[in-house]
Design an enzyme around this catalytic site. Sequence first.
Site, PDB file in Angstrom:
ATOM      1  N   HIS A  66       4.167 -12.751   7.854  1.00  0.00           N
ATOM      2  CA  HIS A  66       4.804 -12.832   6.540  1.00  0.00           C
ATOM      3  C   HIS A  66       6.154 -12.114   6.524  1.00  0.00           C
ATOM      4  O   HIS A  66       6.337 -11.069   7.135  1.00  0.00           O
ATOM      5  CB  HIS A  66       3.868 -12.310   5.436  1.00  0.00           C
ATOM      6  CG  HIS A  66       3.641 -10.831   5.392  1.00  0.00           C
ATOM      7  ND1 HIS A  66       4.448  -9.973   4.680  1.00  0.00           N
ATOM      8  CD2 HIS A  66       2.676 -10.049   5.938  1.00  0.00           C
ATOM      9  CE1 HIS A  66       3.995  -8.740   4.781  1.00  0.00           C
ATOM     10  NE2 HIS A  66       2.914  -8.752   5.547  1.00  0.00           N
ATOM     11  N   ASP A 176       6.829  -4.175   7.828  1.00  0.00           N
ATOM     12  CA  ASP A 176       5.623  -4.884   7.410  1.00  0.00           C
ATOM     13  C   ASP A 176       6.094  -6.045   6.527  1.00  0.00           C
ATOM     14  O   ASP A 176       6.414  -5.847   5.366  1.00  0.00           O
ATOM     15  CB  ASP A 176       4.711  -3.942   6.629  1.00  0.00           C
ATOM     16  CG  ASP A 176       3.510  -4.623   6.003  1.00  0.00           C
ATOM     17  OD1 ASP A 176       3.244  -5.785   6.340  1.00  0.00           O
ATOM     18  OD2 ASP A 176       2.854  -3.981   5.156  1.00  0.00           O
ATOM     19  N   GLU A 208       2.537 -12.748   0.960  1.00  0.00           N
ATOM     20  CA  GLU A 208       1.351 -12.111   1.539  1.00  0.00           C
ATOM     21  C   GLU A 208       0.989 -10.861   0.767  1.00  0.00           C
ATOM     22  O   GLU A 208      -0.200 -10.565   0.561  1.00  0.00           O
ATOM     23  CB  GLU A 208       1.606 -11.775   3.014  1.00  0.00           C
ATOM     24  CG  GLU A 208       0.367 -11.339   3.786  1.00  0.00           C
ATOM     25  CD  GLU A 208       0.073  -9.846   3.721  1.00  0.00           C
ATOM     26  OE1 GLU A 208      -0.995  -9.426   4.180  1.00  0.00           O
ATOM     27  OE2 GLU A 208       0.932  -9.086   3.197  1.00  0.00           O
ATOM     28  N   GLU A 209       1.999 -10.110   0.346  1.00  0.00           N
ATOM     29  CA  GLU A 209       1.751  -8.832  -0.311  1.00  0.00           C
ATOM     30  C   GLU A 209       1.105  -8.974  -1.682  1.00  0.00           C
ATOM     31  O   GLU A 209       0.632  -7.992  -2.253  1.00  0.00           O
ATOM     32  CB  GLU A 209       3.064  -8.046  -0.445  1.00  0.00           C
ATOM     33  CG  GLU A 209       3.706  -7.649   0.883  1.00  0.00           C
ATOM     34  CD  GLU A 209       2.938  -6.583   1.645  1.00  0.00           C
ATOM     35  OE1 GLU A 209       1.870  -6.152   1.149  1.00  0.00           O
ATOM     36  OE2 GLU A 209       3.399  -6.171   2.716  1.00  0.00           O
ATOM     37  N   ASP A 231       0.277  -9.417  12.146  1.00  0.00           N
ATOM     38  CA  ASP A 231       0.582  -8.467  11.070  1.00  0.00           C
ATOM     39  C   ASP A 231       0.570  -7.060  11.654  1.00  0.00           C
ATOM     40  O   ASP A 231       0.319  -6.873  12.843  1.00  0.00           O
ATOM     41  CB  ASP A 231      -0.410  -8.602   9.918  1.00  0.00           C
ATOM     42  CG  ASP A 231       0.214  -8.294   8.562  1.00  0.00           C
ATOM     43  OD1 ASP A 231       1.103  -7.411   8.494  1.00  0.00           O
ATOM     44  OD2 ASP A 231      -0.183  -8.913   7.565  1.00  0.00           O
ATOM     45  N   HIS A 315       4.302   0.689   4.061  1.00  0.00           N
ATOM     46  CA  HIS A 315       4.700   0.584   2.662  1.00  0.00           C
ATOM     47  C   HIS A 315       5.555   1.765   2.210  1.00  0.00           C
ATOM     48  O   HIS A 315       5.479   2.203   1.064  1.00  0.00           O
ATOM     49  CB  HIS A 315       3.481   0.407   1.752  1.00  0.00           C
ATOM     50  CG  HIS A 315       2.910  -0.976   1.809  1.00  0.00           C
ATOM     51  ND1 HIS A 315       2.147  -1.534   0.807  1.00  0.00           N
ATOM     52  CD2 HIS A 315       2.997  -1.951   2.763  1.00  0.00           C
ATOM     53  CE1 HIS A 315       1.787  -2.768   1.138  1.00  0.00           C
ATOM     54  NE2 HIS A 315       2.297  -3.030   2.329  1.00  0.00           N
TER      55      HIS A 315
END
Length: 350
Positions: A66, A176, A208-209, A231, A315
Amino acid sequence: MDSKDFLAEVIQIPGISGYEDAVADRVSGIFKDYCDDVKIDRFFNVYGKKSSGTGENRPKIMLAAHMDEIGLMVKDIDDDGFITFTNIGGVDQRILLSQEVIVHGKETLLGVIGAKPPHLQQGGEADDAVKMKDMAIDVAMPAEKVKELVTIGDVITFKSPLVSMQGSFVNGKSLDDRAGVAVMLETMKELDRLNFCADVYFVATVQEEVGTKGAIISAYNITPDVGIAIDVTHGDTPDASKDDTVSMTKGPAIAMGPNMHQRLTNRMIEIAKEYNIDYQVEVEPGPTGTDARSIQISKSGVPTLLMEIPLRYMHTTVETLNMDTVKDAARILALFIASLKEGWQEWLTY
């Protein structure tokens, strides 16, 4: 294009979940240098296809990573020009204070998320974490000008370029999972040096998130014989349990669990061993929370694997990555794809 240069460029391009059009445009342009065919769907998933071999029994293999990122969204502008905001995706509010941000309004505006200095704090204020709802972004403009340029619903990204650290380590925002997209780029280049017989679809997925929506859409469109999600996973840190992390220096992690096809996963591990490529195994007893879960249950089901790239400080704006792992992951993936020759269907059964 070198994968480090790729990451340095693409992490600066805004692509918050649901707003990936700009990063999709650039990723598709880069994919065109390595793929036979590239397209973008109406949700901004990017598809790059590489085909090799003849016959009707070539497997359709889908790789997915992603390209969307977590970020913020404008909620309101007060009478002094301060912008209040909310999150899109899993933003850790502990990292927000003192961040530089970019507000994507009619113009891009640099802002900061400030805090009351300790000299002005009273009582136990310094002991309490400031909640997101109590924070505001300062763009150093009068309220009238801010309201002219910024609208409620505009997105906000973090200002955090790629930084080279010691050796092969880098850090920055949005690794990410743009690190996973870099793995796909390296896999394309590796396949150019190998003989393979397959239609390989490289998909830079969206949203995706906020629920792996891009993987749902793209897997339905492709109907692959084999799906491979790429991922990130949690790299080792001194404050986290070794049971919940993997080493940053021992290669990518190959996930094992009910979300992943057992025989294909074992085949990938055999490939890593055969070519003496560093790898780790990570146990994932649940649905993983990655694109793999959506690929696996698309239509009548897709045999799915998950390749994980160790990443520290997920994150945050200093996500830390070992670029050597990107190349190791790509080598394993390309060699795995090349290994699915005549009779590859046998690997799909138990």
